[in-house]
Design a protein around this motif. Sequence first.
Motif, PDB file in Angstrom:
ATOM      1  N   PRO A  14       0.828  -1.207   0.000  1.00  0.00           N
ATOM      2  CA  PRO A  14       0.000   0.000   0.000  1.00  0.00           C
ATOM      3  C   PRO A  14       0.866   1.262   0.000  1.00  0.00           C
ATOM      4  O   PRO A  14       1.936   1.282   0.601  1.00  0.00           O
ATOM      5  CB  PRO A  14      -0.797  -0.095   1.308  1.00  0.00           C
ATOM      6  CG  PRO A  14      -0.638  -1.482   1.788  1.00  0.00           C
ATOM      7  CD  PRO A  14       0.614  -2.022   1.199  1.00  0.00           C
ATOM      8  N   GLU A  15       0.392   2.294  -0.673  1.00  0.00           N
ATOM      9  CA  GLU A  15       1.051   3.595  -0.676  1.00  0.00           C
ATOM     10  C   GLU A  15       0.207   4.542   0.167  1.00  0.00           C
ATOM     11  O   GLU A  15      -0.994   4.671  -0.061  1.00  0.00           O
ATOM     12  CB  GLU A  15       1.168   4.141  -2.092  1.00  0.00           C
ATOM     13  CG  GLU A  15       2.053   3.312  -2.994  1.00  0.00           C
ATOM     14  CD  GLU A  15       2.087   3.840  -4.422  1.00  0.00           C
ATOM     15  OE1 GLU A  15       1.652   4.986  -4.657  1.00  0.00           O
ATOM     16  OE2 GLU A  15       2.543   3.097  -5.298  1.00  0.00           O
ATOM     17  N   LEU A  16       0.823   5.195   1.135  1.00  0.00           N
ATOM     18  CA  LEU A  16       0.121   6.126   2.014  1.00  0.00           C
ATOM     19  C   LEU A  16       0.551   7.550   1.671  1.00  0.00           C
ATOM     20  O   LEU A  16       1.742   7.845   1.592  1.00  0.00           O
ATOM     21  CB  LEU A  16       0.431   5.822   3.486  1.00  0.00           C
ATOM     22  CG  LEU A  16      -0.243   6.710   4.524  1.00  0.00           C
ATOM     23  CD1 LEU A  16      -1.766   6.527   4.485  1.00  0.00           C
ATOM     24  CD2 LEU A  16       0.285   6.399   5.914  1.00  0.00           C
ATOM     25  N   ARG A  17      -0.425   8.425   1.479  1.00  0.00           N
ATOM     26  CA  ARG A  17      -0.187   9.845   1.222  1.00  0.00           C
ATOM     27  C   ARG A  17      -1.100  10.645   2.132  1.00  0.00           C
ATOM     28  O   ARG A  17      -2.011  10.112   2.750  1.00  0.00           O
ATOM     29  CB  ARG A  17      -0.492  10.182  -0.244  1.00  0.00           C
ATOM     30  CG  ARG A  17       0.402   9.482  -1.240  1.00  0.00           C
ATOM     31  CD  ARG A  17       0.019   9.797  -2.683  1.00  0.00           C
ATOM     32  NE  ARG A  17      -1.377   9.600  -3.016  1.00  0.00           N
ATOM     33  CZ  ARG A  17      -1.970   8.458  -3.275  1.00  0.00           C
ATOM     34  NH1 ARG A  17      -1.288   7.346  -3.184  1.00  0.00           N
ATOM     35  NH2 ARG A  17      -3.233   8.393  -3.593  1.00  0.00           N
ATOM     36  N   TYR A  18      -0.857  11.936   2.184  1.00  0.00           N
ATOM     37  CA  TYR A  18      -1.693  12.837   2.975  1.00  0.00           C
ATOM     38  C   TYR A  18      -2.167  13.973   2.080  1.00  0.00           C
ATOM     39  O   TYR A  18      -1.391  14.511   1.281  1.00  0.00           O
ATOM     40  CB  TYR A  18      -0.910  13.388   4.175  1.00  0.00           C
ATOM     41  CG  TYR A  18      -0.622  12.327   5.206  1.00  0.00           C
ATOM     42  CD1 TYR A  18      -1.491  12.112   6.263  1.00  0.00           C
ATOM     43  CD2 TYR A  18       0.504  11.522   5.108  1.00  0.00           C
ATOM     44  CE1 TYR A  18      -1.244  11.121   7.203  1.00  0.00           C
ATOM     45  CE2 TYR A  18       0.764  10.527   6.032  1.00  0.00           C
ATOM     46  CZ  TYR A  18      -0.116  10.340   7.084  1.00  0.00           C
ATOM     47  OH  TYR A  18       0.131   9.359   7.999  1.00  0.00           O
ATOM     48  N   THR A  19      -3.436  14.340   2.213  1.00  0.00           N
ATOM     49  CA  THR A  19      -3.987  15.450   1.437  1.00  0.00           C
ATOM     50  C   THR A  19      -3.482  16.770   2.006  1.00  0.00           C
ATOM     51  O   THR A  19      -2.800  16.783   3.033  1.00  0.00           O
ATOM     52  CB  THR A  19      -5.526  15.434   1.467  1.00  0.00           C
ATOM     53  OG1 THR A  19      -5.959  15.649   2.815  1.00  0.00           O
ATOM     54  CG2 THR A  19      -6.076  14.116   0.930  1.00  0.00           C
ATOM     55  N   GLY A  20      -3.858  17.868   1.376  1.00  0.00           N
ATOM     56  CA  GLY A  20      -3.441  19.193   1.830  1.00  0.00           C
ATOM     57  C   GLY A  20      -3.882  19.510   3.247  1.00  0.00           C
ATOM     58  O   GLY A  20      -3.192  20.233   3.965  1.00  0.00           O
ATOM     59  N   ASN A  21      -5.024  18.972   3.675  1.00  0.00           N
ATOM     60  CA  ASN A  21      -5.485  19.203   5.049  1.00  0.00           C
ATOM     61  C   ASN A  21      -5.128  18.042   5.966  1.00  0.00           C
ATOM     62  O   ASN A  21      -5.781  17.816   6.979  1.00  0.00           O
ATOM     63  CB  ASN A  21      -6.983  19.505   5.082  1.00  0.00           C
ATOM     64  CG  ASN A  21      -7.822  18.385   4.521  1.00  0.00           C
ATOM     65  OD1 ASN A  21      -7.303  17.387   4.046  1.00  0.00           O
ATOM     66  ND2 ASN A  21      -9.131  18.566   4.564  1.00  0.00           N
ATOM     67  N   ASN A  22      -4.072  17.270   5.591  1.00  0.00           N
ATOM     68  CA  ASN A  22      -3.480  16.220   6.417  1.00  0.00           C
ATOM     69  C   ASN A  22      -4.396  15.004   6.639  1.00  0.00           C
ATOM     70  O   ASN A  22      -4.322  14.340   7.666  1.00  0.00           O
ATOM     71  CB  ASN A  22      -3.005  16.785   7.760  1.00  0.00           C
ATOM     72  CG  ASN A  22      -1.810  16.021   8.277  1.00  0.00           C
ATOM     73  OD1 ASN A  22      -1.044  15.455   7.507  1.00  0.00           O
ATOM     74  ND2 ASN A  22      -1.642  16.000   9.583  1.00  0.00           N
TER      75      ASN A  22
END
Length: 169
Positions: A14-22
């Motif tokens: 899995p790839e984990l990312r965070y949006t602009g509002n975390n």
Amino acid sequence: MNKVFLIGRLARDPELRYTGNNTPVASFTVAVNRPFTNQAGEREADFINVVVWRRQAESIKNYLSQGSQVAIEGRIQVRSYDDQNGQKRYVTEVIADNVEFIGTRRDNTNTSNNTNQHMNQDNNQSMNVSPTPYDFNNEPSSNQGTDISDNPYADFGSSIEISDDELPF
């Protein structure tokens, strides 16, 4: 109604990312076997992109890896974007509402104590962790709390081999 149920194995980590509002968002691909064989008698698989949001996304990144077996409940979403050449591209993916950890790949040691976890995407996330089977070849760890004399399956030998074809799902 837009409802999807899948059972398969992760084709990649899995790839984990965070949006602009975390806000955490994880993406991965699940290989799902087709219920029939091709003309050569081989079973083929479909590779389906899955997206998971919030706390469940972080749990998936921490506990699953390529080869882990999961059950997914969600919905299909189709989105589009313009690529670098200005051509419109479409992406079809499953937005998971519920992911259940139903197994891990056989040689995966990172998740051996974290199988069979049930995760809900809502704020009342629940985790039901089932202990791993007793390993007769090694001493029990302190978190297993299992004594070999208490094991009702000790008479069946040191290991039980079950192939994927013998599983009911």
